[in-house]
Motif scaffolding. Sequence first.
Motif, short mmCIF file in Angstrom:
data_model
loop_
_atom_site.label_atom_id
_atom_site.label_comp_id
_atom_site.label_asym_id
_atom_site.label_seq_id
_atom_site.Cartn_x
_atom_site.Cartn_y
_atom_site.Cartn_z
N ARG A 1 -6.55 -21.89 -37.14
CA ARG A 1 -7.05 -21.11 -38.28
C ARG A 1 -6.20 -19.88 -38.58
O ARG A 1 -6.16 -19.43 -39.72
CB ARG A 1 -8.49 -20.68 -38.01
N LEU A 2 -5.57 -19.32 -37.55
CA LEU A 2 -4.83 -18.08 -37.72
C LEU A 2 -3.32 -18.33 -37.74
O LEU A 2 -2.86 -19.42 -37.42
CB LEU A 2 -5.19 -17.10 -36.59
N SER A 3 -2.58 -17.29 -38.08
CA SER A 3 -1.13 -17.42 -38.17
C SER A 3 -0.51 -17.63 -36.80
O SER A 3 0.36 -18.49 -36.62
CB SER A 3 -0.55 -16.16 -38.82
N HIS A 4 -0.91 -16.84 -35.82
CA HIS A 4 -0.44 -16.95 -34.45
C HIS A 4 -1.59 -16.56 -33.53
O HIS A 4 -2.37 -15.68 -33.85
CB HIS A 4 0.75 -16.03 -34.16
N VAL A 5 -1.65 -17.20 -32.36
CA VAL A 5 -2.67 -16.85 -31.37
C VAL A 5 -2.03 -16.79 -30.00
O VAL A 5 -1.22 -17.65 -29.64
CB VAL A 5 -3.83 -17.88 -31.36
N MET A 6 -2.38 -15.75 -29.24
CA MET A 6 -1.91 -15.59 -27.87
C MET A 6 -3.12 -15.64 -26.95
O MET A 6 -4.09 -14.92 -27.17
CB MET A 6 -1.19 -14.25 -27.70
N GLN A 7 -3.06 -16.49 -25.95
CA GLN A 7 -4.13 -16.57 -24.97
C GLN A 7 -3.75 -15.73 -23.76
O GLN A 7 -2.70 -15.93 -23.15
CB GLN A 7 -4.37 -18.01 -24.54
N GLY A 8 -4.59 -14.76 -23.41
CA GLY A 8 -4.29 -13.92 -22.27
C GLY A 8 -5.45 -13.01 -21.91
O GLY A 8 -6.41 -12.87 -22.67
N ASP A 9 -5.34 -12.38 -20.76
CA ASP A 9 -6.36 -11.47 -20.25
C ASP A 9 -5.99 -10.05 -20.66
O ASP A 9 -4.96 -9.51 -20.22
CB ASP A 9 -6.43 -11.59 -18.72
N LEU A 10 -6.82 -9.42 -21.48
CA LEU A 10 -6.54 -8.07 -21.97
C LEU A 10 -6.52 -7.04 -20.85
O LEU A 10 -5.94 -5.96 -21.02
CB LEU A 10 -7.57 -7.68 -23.03
N ASN A 11 -7.16 -7.34 -19.74
CA ASN A 11 -7.17 -6.41 -18.62
C ASN A 11 -5.81 -6.31 -17.92
O ASN A 11 -5.51 -5.29 -17.30
CB ASN A 11 -8.23 -6.82 -17.59
N THR A 12 -5.02 -7.35 -18.03
CA THR A 12 -3.74 -7.39 -17.30
C THR A 12 -2.54 -7.69 -18.20
O THR A 12 -1.42 -7.74 -17.71
CB THR A 12 -3.80 -8.45 -16.18
N MET A 13 -2.76 -7.89 -19.47
CA MET A 13 -1.71 -8.35 -20.38
C MET A 13 -0.57 -7.35 -20.54
O MET A 13 -0.81 -6.14 -20.61
CB MET A 13 -2.32 -8.64 -21.75
N ASP A 14 0.64 -7.85 -20.58
CA ASP A 14 1.82 -7.04 -20.92
C ASP A 14 1.96 -7.07 -22.44
O ASP A 14 2.44 -8.04 -23.02
CB ASP A 14 3.06 -7.63 -20.24
N TRP A 15 1.52 -6.00 -23.10
CA TRP A 15 1.48 -5.97 -24.56
C TRP A 15 2.87 -6.11 -25.18
O TRP A 15 3.04 -6.81 -26.19
CB TRP A 15 0.81 -4.69 -25.04
N LYS A 16 3.85 -5.45 -24.61
CA LYS A 16 5.20 -5.50 -25.18
C LYS A 16 5.79 -6.90 -25.07
O LYS A 16 6.47 -7.37 -25.98
CB LYS A 16 6.09 -4.47 -24.49
N LYS A 17 5.53 -7.56 -23.96
CA LYS A 17 6.02 -8.92 -23.80
C LYS A 17 5.32 -9.86 -24.76
O LYS A 17 5.93 -10.79 -25.31
CB LYS A 17 5.82 -9.38 -22.36
N ALA A 18 4.04 -9.63 -24.98
CA ALA A 18 3.25 -10.52 -25.84
C ALA A 18 3.58 -10.34 -27.31
O ALA A 18 3.68 -11.32 -28.06
CB ALA A 18 1.77 -10.28 -25.60
#
Length: 276
Positions: free
Chosen positions: A117-134
């Motif tokens: 449904r969306l343009s892009h989706v990233m699956q990950g844990d917000l508690n540990t996610m590396d935002w810059k890498k994502a």
Amino acid sequence: MVFLWRNDDDSCDCCDFQERNMTSGSILPSRRYSGRRQSDQRRSDRRHSDRRHSGRLLTDTANHSNVVNMVPQSVRSILDVGCGDGSVGCALLMQENGREVCGIEYDGGLATQAASRLSHVMQGDLNTMDWKKALGDRRFDCIIFSNVLERLVDPSRCLAEAMQFLVAGGCVVLGMQNIRHISTLHSIYLSDIFPRRDSGIFGSTPQHWFTISDAYRLLEDNNLKVTKMSLVLRWSDIGEGPMSKLLNRLPSRVQAWGPIREFLAHRVCLRAVYRR
């Protein structure tokens, strides 16, 4: 971190809020309430059970519409943090041509639905996610946090991380349930129960609870200035009824009146502008 992309041939058919089951992502596993007042809790749960399913659909409809209506029409790039099945982002894509909506979701099944449904989706844990890498060099005009920050270990840190990817003058749309709601006072102070339910203020996944003032402070501590507020008024924590419908028909200036805002607002949605 798993990256998922939408197939451009897929149609976005999730925008009829009345007919779709608005299932939201779950950050933490469910827990059942236990303690010395279990029998009272069971009676309370049985009293609400007939209304729970239909009430949840109606509540999700109001909550999703509440968020969508807070996003400025001029916005072109949107990040939906905790996007669930992509229903909100889908509605935003259908509103305006040329929009891009990216989502981040913890639950694998919901992330797969959102990817269609969306343009892009990233699956990950917000508690540990590396935002810059994502997210890399991506920047967004608007970032949405709807019913997600209260489920994280450190809500303020997550919000601060996301701010790196908001353009100057961009906005944040924050949706949260209000722990100061009258149902809290009734359950804790009158009934001597802290309930655990599948949904509502006492849902099983939150790690934090916020009043409206707490939500304001969370935004202000991250250099965000609140410019608009929208409320979903409810008479009870579970289900809808004639009284709740009547409350939401009140003029906005009446809804914003102190006692109504503080004790009958079941959910608050705030739009805030980033001040660099």
